[in-house]
Design a protein around this motif. Structure first.
Motif, mmCIF file in Angstrom:
data_model
loop_
_atom_site.group_PDB
_atom_site.id
_atom_site.type_symbol
_atom_site.label_atom_id
_atom_site.label_comp_id
_atom_site.label_asym_id
_atom_site.label_seq_id
_atom_site.Cartn_x
_atom_site.Cartn_y
_atom_site.Cartn_z
ATOM 1 N N SER A 13 0.844 -1.191 0.000
ATOM 2 C CA SER A 13 0.000 0.000 0.000
ATOM 3 C C SER A 13 0.882 1.245 0.000
ATOM 4 O O SER A 13 1.835 1.347 0.767
ATOM 5 C CB SER A 13 -0.901 0.015 1.227
ATOM 6 N N SER A 14 0.543 2.200 -0.854
ATOM 7 C CA SER A 14 1.300 3.455 -0.920
ATOM 8 C C SER A 14 0.591 4.573 -0.175
ATOM 9 O O SER A 14 1.099 5.679 -0.093
ATOM 10 C CB SER A 14 1.499 3.872 -2.385
ATOM 11 N N VAL A 15 -0.591 4.300 0.349
ATOM 12 C CA VAL A 15 -1.394 5.372 0.942
ATOM 13 C C VAL A 15 -1.727 5.162 2.420
ATOM 14 O O VAL A 15 -2.621 5.803 2.951
ATOM 15 C CB VAL A 15 -2.717 5.570 0.154
ATOM 16 N N GLY A 19 6.352 5.182 3.024
ATOM 17 C CA GLY A 19 6.936 4.052 2.315
ATOM 18 C C GLY A 19 5.875 3.043 1.910
ATOM 19 O O GLY A 19 4.666 3.323 1.948
ATOM 20 N N ASN A 20 6.353 1.880 1.527
ATOM 21 C CA ASN A 20 5.425 0.808 1.170
ATOM 22 C C ASN A 20 5.042 0.055 2.435
ATOM 23 O O ASN A 20 5.894 -0.250 3.266
ATOM 24 C CB ASN A 20 6.123 -0.130 0.177
ATOM 25 N N VAL B 418 1.486 8.413 -6.339
ATOM 26 C CA VAL B 418 2.662 7.882 -5.631
ATOM 27 C C VAL B 418 3.755 8.931 -5.493
ATOM 28 O O VAL B 418 4.672 8.771 -4.702
ATOM 29 C CB VAL B 418 3.283 6.597 -6.245
ATOM 30 N N ASN B 421 4.536 9.856 -2.129
ATOM 31 C CA ASN B 421 5.158 8.864 -1.259
ATOM 32 C C ASN B 421 6.249 8.117 -2.039
ATOM 33 O O ASN B 421 6.113 6.941 -2.360
ATOM 34 C CB ASN B 421 4.078 7.900 -0.738
ATOM 35 N N ASN B 423 9.036 7.124 -1.087
ATOM 36 C CA ASN B 423 9.636 6.018 -0.337
ATOM 37 C C ASN B 423 8.941 4.696 -0.620
ATOM 38 O O ASN B 423 9.530 3.627 -0.473
ATOM 39 C CB ASN B 423 9.604 6.312 1.160
ATOM 40 N N TYR B 424 7.689 4.793 -1.004
ATOM 41 C CA TYR B 424 6.958 3.592 -1.413
ATOM 42 C C TYR B 424 7.678 2.931 -2.590
ATOM 43 O O TYR B 424 7.949 1.730 -2.586
ATOM 44 C CB TYR B 424 5.531 3.980 -1.794
ATOM 45 N N ASP B 427 10.997 1.455 -1.506
ATOM 46 C CA ASP B 427 10.815 0.165 -0.824
ATOM 47 C C ASP B 427 10.592 -0.958 -1.839
ATOM 48 O O ASP B 427 11.160 -2.047 -1.725
ATOM 49 C CB ASP B 427 9.605 0.224 0.126
ATOM 50 N N VAL B 428 9.739 -0.681 -2.825
ATOM 51 C CA VAL B 428 9.460 -1.688 -3.853
ATOM 52 C C VAL B 428 10.748 -2.026 -4.607
ATOM 53 O O VAL B 428 11.072 -3.194 -4.843
ATOM 54 C CB VAL B 428 8.376 -1.186 -4.840
ATOM 55 N N LYS B 495 -2.151 1.414 -8.005
ATOM 56 C CA LYS B 495 -2.755 2.508 -7.247
ATOM 57 C C LYS B 495 -2.670 2.352 -5.751
ATOM 58 O O LYS B 495 -2.737 3.331 -5.035
ATOM 59 C CB LYS B 495 -4.247 2.579 -7.581
ATOM 60 N N GLU B 496 -2.652 1.117 -5.285
ATOM 61 C CA GLU B 496 -2.856 0.940 -3.845
ATOM 62 C C GLU B 496 -1.806 1.678 -3.032
ATOM 63 O O GLU B 496 -0.670 1.730 -3.396
ATOM 64 C CB GLU B 496 -2.821 -0.543 -3.500
#
Ligand code: SF4
Ligand code: SF4
Lengths: 278, 496
Positions: A13-15, A19-20, B418, B421, B423-424, B427-428, B495-496
Motif C-alpha cells: 500500500s502506498s497510501v 513508504g510501502n 505515488v 510517497n 519512499n513507497y 521500498d518496492v 494505485k494501492e
C-alpha cells in the motif's frame, strides 16, 4: 495466541503511511459514519446467508450454520458485499498471529512496515498488540489507523508495540460527531492530546464533507489544537468522494478546490506546518 | 527498386531517416550469408528473426566503447587531446558519439556519464549548463530511443545534475539506467525515482547481479542489455516462441525436439552473421575504435533473444481461464521455467569461435518485441491486461531474470499520487533487487514520456506521427506501432 477477524490484507500500500506498507484491515467498527467508503467492514457477519446466491463462482457455502468462503475460487467481484444488508462481508476471516505473520514474511523485504486499519482495529486491541510486537521484531515499523474511540492511554504494552498512529478527527463538536458517526468524540480528542504528547501521532485526518458538516469549524479547531501540541504533525484534509459510499444516507458532493484551499489557509494561519490535501 | 522510391517519397520521414533507410535498402539488396533451407524456413515463418539487422553485417549491433579510455587518452583519429574541463569533456563525447556504429547508426551506449563527467565539475551551476546542453544535444541529434546512458551506483554531483537536467528537459532520449546497489544512498535513489515519475527514466539495474556476471566493467545499452565495456554484442537474433505454436505437438515434443532443433539452427545462423562481420566485412581491420583500443574484438559476445514465453506456455497447457494462465498459475509458471532452463541448456551447447568474452557462449536476452508483433509478449513478460498484483508480479519476474544476463526487465506504471510517497517506490525497488529482479522501470500515468517496451517515446511525438507528420525521433514509429498492436498504454496502473 489470539486471533483477529480480518477483512483483508493488502500486500503493498502506498497510501497508508510512509513508504510501502502491508495494510491489514480488521473487521468491525463501532462507528457508523454516514460517509463510510467501506461499509462492508462495519459489522461482523451474522450468517444470514443472503449473499450466498449472488456469488457467480459458488464460493460461498453454508456449513454448520456458518457462511464459509472459498478464497481460491473467488474472483473479487464483490457481489456478495453489495448484496449484504448488514454492512458485513463473508470474506472476513479469523486469522492467528502466525497466519498473518506468514503473509508479512512474503512482503517483508519490500516494505517499511505494516499499517493496521479497519473497521476499527483498536476493537481488537490484544491482537493488534501481539501482531505489532511480532512485526517490530523483524525491524519493521508498526502504524495504527484509528477512529480514536478506544483509549490509547493506560496500556503500556500496546504503546510500546506501536510506532505511530494515524488518527481520524471527523468533527470537532460532539453533536456533529454523533450525527455523523453515532458516537461522541471526547475520547477521540483525548487520544489526540495523549498521542501527540508521547510523539506517536503521525497524522490527523479530517474528511471534508460539504453541506453535512461544519468543515470550517472542525478544521479551525483541530488545527489550533495540533499547532499547540506539535505544529509538525501532519494534518491531512481529505476530500469526500462518493465512491463505495451508501449514498442513500448522505447528500453531499466532492468539495471544490477553493474550499480545500480555504481550509488549508485556515490551518496554516493557525500554525500547522505540515498540511496535506488529498 | 520500388522500395527505394517509396523511401524517397515518404513524407513522414525526415531527411536523415531517409538516408538511413536508403543505406539499409542497399545493404538488403545483396545476399552474402550462407543460410540453409531449414533456417530460411524458420526465418520466413518469423520463428527466427534478426530484428532488422540487415543482410550483410558490417558493424556489430551493440558497441559499448570504453569512454574512460577515450577521455584519458583523447583520440588520434578524431584529432582530440584529453579534455581539461566540463565543456571539452561533453563536447568530446558528443563528437565520439557521432562515430560509434550500430545497426541504426546511432550509438546504443553513451557511457557511465556521471562518473565520466564528475571529475570535471568545478562550478556547479556552470556544470549544470554544460550537462543540460549535452543532454539536449543528444536528444536532438541522436534521434533514436535505443541510445542509453548509465549512472551510479554511487552518488556523484554529476549524477544529481544529470537527473535534474533530465527532469527539466523531459526528453525521451537518452534512455538512462541507474546501476543500483547497496552503495547507492537513499537520497540519490529517491532523486532518481522522482525523475522517473516525471520523465520515465532512469530505470534501475541490479548492479550486484550484473557485476557478478560481467565484472564491474559492464554497461547497460539499448533497451536494457548488459554488455562488457570495451566490447559489446556482435548480433541479436530472436526466437519467437509464439510462432512455434502451430508446430508444437505437445509439451514433451516441444521441449525435447522442437526447441533444441530451432536453437541449433538459430545459433548457427547467428554465428554465420558473426563470421561475415569478423572475417569478411573488414570492420575490425579498419575501424578506429578498434585501432585505438576503445573496443577489442575479444570483448564481444552475442545475444540469443527470445519472445513469447507467455503465449507458448498458455498454448501448451491450453489455458483459457485467467487462473490457469501464465503469470497466475503455478503449473504455468513452472512450465515457463522449464522452457527457459531447457533453452539455456541448449544455447550453451553451442560454441562460437568468435564470442571470446563469454567463452564461446551466447548470452540469453529477453527481447522486448517489435512494433509489428501482435499478441506476442516481450521476453518472459506477462501479457498486458493480465498483470497480477505487484507483489506476485515481481516474484514472477524474479524467477526468470537470472537466466538473462544480456537483458530482461519489467515495467510498472503508477498512478501519479505515488509522487506523494516516493519512499513507497524505493521500498518496492529495494525488495525487487533483493529477490533477484535484474532490471525494473517505473513511470507515472501522467507522464508525456512513456516506456514502450524497453525504450522511451513521447506521447506527443506519437500523436504527431499518427496524423502523418514527420518527427525527429525515429523510434516514435516503433512506439506508435507498439501502442496500436501491443496496447502498451494500457499497462496496469498501480494505485494501492
Ligand atoms: S467477491 Fe468472491 S465470494 Fe463475493 S460474490 Fe464475488 S466471487 Fe463470490
Ligand atoms: S455477509 Fe452479510 S449477507 Fe452474507 S451471510 Fe454475512 S451478514 Fe448475511
Amino acid at each position: 495466541m489470539s486471533k483477529g477477524l480480518i477483512n483483508k490484507i493488502l500486500p503493498f500500500s502506498s497510501v497508508d503511511g510512509p513508504g510501502n506498507r502491508t495494510a491489514i484491515f480488521m473487521q468491525g467498527c463501532n462507528f457508523n459514519c454516514l460517509y463510510c467508503h467501506n461499509p462492508e467492514t462495519i459489522n461482523n457477519c451474522h450468517n444470514c446467508g443472503l449473499c450466498i446466491a449472488t456469488c457467480p463462482k459458488g464460493c460461498l457455502l453454508k456449513q454448520e450454520g456458518f457462511v464459509a468462503w472459498n478464497k481460491d475460487q473467488c474472483i473479487d467481484c464483490d457481489n456478495c458485499l453489495k448484496s449484504c444488508k448488514s454492512c458485513s462481508s463473508p470474506k472476513a476471516i479469523w486469522m492467528s498471529i502466525e497466519e498473518v505473520m506468514y503473509k508479512i514474511e512474503n512482503t517483508k523485504c519490500f516494505i517499511s512496515g505494516i499499517t493496521i486499519s479497519g473497521g476499527e482495529c483498536m476493537l481488537q486491541k490484544e491482537f493488534v498488540t501481539e501482531l505489532c510486537e511480532e512485526v517490530k521484531a523483524l525491524n519493521l515499523t508498526t502504524f495504527i489507523d484509528s477512529n480514536g474511540s478506544v483509549p490509547f492511554w493506560g496500556d503500556d504494552r500496546l504503546i510500546n508495540a506501536i510506532d505511530m498512529v494515524m488518527l481520524d478527527v471527523k468533527a470537532y463538536d460532539s453533536e456533529a460527531h454523533k450525527m455523523l458517526t453515532g458516537k461522541d468524540n471526547q475520547i477521540v480528542l483525548k487520544n489526540l492530546d495523549y498521542l501527540a504528547s508521547i510523539n506517536k501521532l503521525y497524522e490527523v485526518r479530517t474528511v471534508i464533507v460539504p453541506e453535512v458538516l461544519d468543515n470550517i469549524r472542525t478544521v479551525d479547531m483541530v488545527s489550533k489544537r495540533i499547532a499547540k501540541l506539535n505544529a509538525n504533525i501532519r494534518y491531512k484534509l481529505i476530500k469526500y468522494r462518493p465512491i463505495g459510499v451508501r449514498t442513500q444516507l448522505i447528500n453531499s458532493y466532492v468539495p471544490t478546490n477553493e474550499l480545500m484551499e480555504e481550509l488549508y489557509d485556515i490551518a496554516k494561519a493557525n500554525g500547522c506546518k505540515n498540511i496535506v490535501i488529498i | 527498386m520500388s522500395d527505394v522510391k517509396d523511401i524517397i517519397k515518404d513524407t513522414t520521414l525526415t531527411y536523415e531517416q531517409k538516408v538511413l533507410a536508403l543505406a539499409k535498402a542497399a545493404e538488403n539488396s545483396i545476399n552474402v550469408l550462407n543460410i540453409d533451407e531449414e533456417t530460411q524456413k524458420y526465418r520466413d515463418e518469423g520463428v527466427i528473426c534478426d530484428l532488422f539487422e540487415g543482410n550483410a553485417p558490417y558493424r556489430p549491433r551493440y558497441i559499448v566503447p570504453d569512454y574512460e579510455r577515450f577521455l584519458s587518452k583523447g583520440s588520434k583519429f578524431l584529432g582530440l587531446e584529453p579534455p581539461k574541463n566540463i565543456w571539452e569533456a561533453t563536447n568530446h563525447l558528443l563528437i565520439l558519439y557521432r562515430h560509434v556504429p550500430s545497426i541504426t547508426s546511432f550509438p546504443v551506449y553513451l557511457g557511465n556519464i556521471d562518473y565520466l563527467l564528475d571529475r570535471f565539475i568545478k562550478d556547479e551551476e556552470e556544470s549544470y549548463q554544460a550537462i543540460k546542453l549535452f543532454l539536449l544535444h543528444i536528444d536532438r541529434t541522436i534521434t533514436d530511443s535505443f541510445c542509453h546512458a548509465n549512472i551510479g551506483p554511487k552518488a556523484t554531483k554529476a549524477g544529481s545534475l544529470i537527473l535534474r537536467a533530465s527532469k527539466e528537459l523531459n526528453t525521451s532520449i537518452p534512455n538512462i539506467t541507474l546501476k543500483y546497489s547497496d552503495e547507492t544512498p537513499n537520497d540519490f535513489a529517491l532523486e532518481a525515482i522522482a525523475t522517473s515519475l516525471e520523465t520515465a527514466k532512469p530505470s534501475f539495474a541490479n548492479h550486484e547481479m550484473f557485476s557478478k556476471e560481467f565484472g564491474n566493467d559492464y554497461g547497460i545499452a539499448s533497451c536494457y542489455n548488459g554488455l562488457p565495456i570495451g566490447g559489446g554484442s556482435f548480433t541479436l537474433v530472436r526466437m519467437n516462441l509464439a510462432k512455434l505454436r502451430p508446430i508444437a505437438k505437445n509439451t514433451d515434443d516441444f521441449l525435447n525436439n522442437l526447441l533444441p532443433h530451432v536453437v541449433s539452427k538459430m545459433a548457427a545462423y547467428m554465428d554465420e552473421r558473426i563470421r561475415f562481420l569478423v572475417e569478411e566485412s573488414g570492420f575490425a581491420e579498419s575501424n578506429f575504435l578498434v585501432k585505438e583500443e576503445l573496443i577489442a574484438m575479444d570483448r564481444f559476445t552475442a545475444m540469443f533473444g527470445m519472445v513469447g514465453l507467455a503465449e507458448i506456455v498458455n498454448h501448451l497447457l491450453d489455458a483459457k481461464e485467467e487462473a490457469d494462465r501464465y503469470g497466475h498459475s503455478k503449473t504455468a509458471d513452472e512450465l515457463g521455467i522449464r522452457i527457459i532452463t531447457r533453452l539455456e541448456e541448449e544455447v550453451n551447447k553451442y560454441n562460437s569461435p568468435y564470442c571470446k568474452f563469454s567463452n564461446g557462449k551466447f548470452l540469453l536476452h529477453a527481447q522486448v518485441g517489435i512494433d509489428t508483433d501482435v499478441n506476442i509478449s516481450p521476453g518472459c513478460r506477462i501479457p498486458i491486461g493480465e498483470e497480477p498484483e505487484m507483489l506476485d508480479h515481481i516474484m514472477h519476474s524474479s524467477y526468470f531474470h537470472k537466466f538473462f544476463p544480456s537483458g530482461i526487465g519489467d515495467i510498472f506504471r503508477f498512478d501519479s499520487t505515488v509522487k506523494n510517497n516516493m519512499n513507497y517506490v524505493l521500498d518496492v525497488l529495494k525488495g525487487a533487487m533483493k529477490v533477484g529482479m535484474r532490471y525494473i522501470s517505473f513511470y507515472s500515468s501522467d507522464s508525456d514520456v512513456v516506456r514502450i517496451t524497453g525504450y522511451l517515446v513521447k506521447r506527443s511525438d506519437m500523436e504527431k506521427l499518427d496524423t502523418g507528420e514527420a518527427v525527429l525521433n525515429g523510434s516514435a514509429v516503433l512506439g506508435l506501432g507498439a501502442v496500436k498492436n501491443q496496447h502498451v498504454l494500457d499497462r496496469k496502473e498501480r494505485k494501492e
